[in-house]
Design an enzyme around this catalytic site. Structure first.
Site, PDB file in Angstrom:
ATOM      1  N   PHE A 158      36.845  79.797  53.095  1.00  0.00           N
ATOM      2  CA  PHE A 158      37.314  79.200  51.733  1.00  0.00           C
ATOM      3  C   PHE A 158      38.494  79.803  51.209  1.00  0.00           C
ATOM      4  CE2 PHE A 158      32.754  78.904  52.503  1.00  0.00           C
ATOM      5  CZ  PHE A 158      32.468  77.578  52.180  1.00  0.00           C
ATOM      6  N   ASP A 159      39.491  79.017  50.676  1.00  0.00           N
ATOM      7  CA  ASP A 159      40.345  79.442  49.735  1.00  0.00           C
ATOM      8  C   ASP A 159      39.669  79.723  48.267  1.00  0.00           C
ATOM      9  OD1 ASP A 159      42.967  80.158  48.309  1.00  0.00           O
ATOM     10  OD2 ASP A 159      43.044  77.989  47.857  1.00  0.00           O
ATOM     11  N   GLY A 160      40.185  80.643  47.479  1.00  0.00           N
ATOM     12  CA  GLY A 160      39.480  80.763  46.426  1.00  0.00           C
ATOM     13  C   GLY A 160      39.798  79.858  45.224  1.00  0.00           C
TER      14      GLY A 160
END
Length: 298
Positions: A158-160
């Site tokens: 996941f990106d944040g």
């Protein structure tokens, strides 16, 4: 070990699950009637795995005789007639998918809530945006063939900002620059970030992880973010405040993500920035999350 509280429900479109590009080309070039004729003429021809096939296979492998931890539901713009080829292919590949909605060309996103889906994956960006606006984690999967990640643990990256977290911090970066972003995040290090559209999905994965011995868990998660120190601290404290487990955290300070995603062995990567998805898509399955300031009109 803890018992599961509820199953994780994934909604997926036909073009994300299978490689339907030949038949989609018929639709684009010759129209709906020709597409229907083509699909019915080929309904015994097994469809090849699509981009999200391995992800779905590994998700369904989390189930056992005692626990249905994951259910995958087909949400398709096909009609029941043209969808028969899809179900025949599901049976051929021995995927335990039994529920479906075929909407004959209209958007199937409205059934995301009715099925209680936690995640919706589709090759149609409009359907994805509608699902996100309805409060469901959703991502656009580029259609095509499976990248064949092989066996082993399910690995999700996941990106944040604007994915796991809100886009509040990213908005400061976009509007005021890196220095203002860094200063803001350092001063707010003790304040948990608001949740983004994929927070609940990661919580569900964490809940399933809790049913297994950590040394032999079939799910592994990673945060792969362009942040770097000192902006890392707020992220770590946020996940701690949410009681969310993340197995690996990569703070890349603006470096391109694709080589790190390949090294992690991601079965899928979720990011809000189309440029990141475009670079990663040749190496791993990648889902664009059209949410937040990066996806607003300039």
């Amino acid at each position: 070990m803890n018992q599961p509280k509820q199953k994780l429900v994934i909604g997926i479109s036909s073009r994300a699950l299978f490689d339907l590009e030949d038949s989609h080309r018929v639709f684009e070039e010759h129209g709906r009637e020709a597409y229907c004729d083509y699909q019915m003429a080929h309904e015994e021809d097994v469809l090849a795995p699509g981009v999200a096939f391995d992800l779905v296979r590994k998700l369904l492998a989390l189930n056992d005789a005692e626990h249905e931890r994951v259910e995958v539901i087909l949400l398709s713009r096909n009609s029941a007639d043209t969808g028969l080829r899809v179900f025949n292919s599901i049976a051929h590949h021995a995927l335990p998918i039994t529920r479906a909605a075929f909407t004959s060309g209209s958007s199937p996103y409205r059934y995301v809530g009715a099925f209680g889906a936690d995640l919706f994956l589709s090759a149609d960006p409009d359907d994805v945006r509608a699902a996100l606006n309805a409060g469901c984690a959703a991502a656009t999967i580029g259609p095509g063939q499976s990248l064949d990640r092989g066996e082993g643990a399910l690995r999700i990256a996941f990106d944040g900002d604007a994915v796991l977290f809100s886009d509040d911090a990213e908005r400061i970066f976009k509007e005021q620059g890196l220095a203002a972003f860094t200063a803001s995040e350092a001063s707010a290090a003790d304040e948990p970030l608001p949740g983004g559209p994929f927070k609940a999905f990661l919580e569900a994965l964490t809940r399933i992880q809790g049913e297994f011995d950590p040394a032999d868990c079939p799910i592994r998660t990673a945060l792969v973010t362009s942040r770097s120190a000192p902006a890392h601290e707020r992220v770590i404290r946020t996940l701690r405040a949410w009681h969310i487990r993340i197995d690996e955290a990569l703070f890349l300070g603006g470096m391109s993500k694709e080589r790190f995603l390949e090294a992690f062995g991601a079965d899928i990567f979720f990011d809000d920035q189309a440029s990141h998805i475009g670079r990663a898509a040749g190496r791993v399955a990648a889902g664009h999350v059209p949410h937040g300031v990066a996806n607003e009109p300039s």
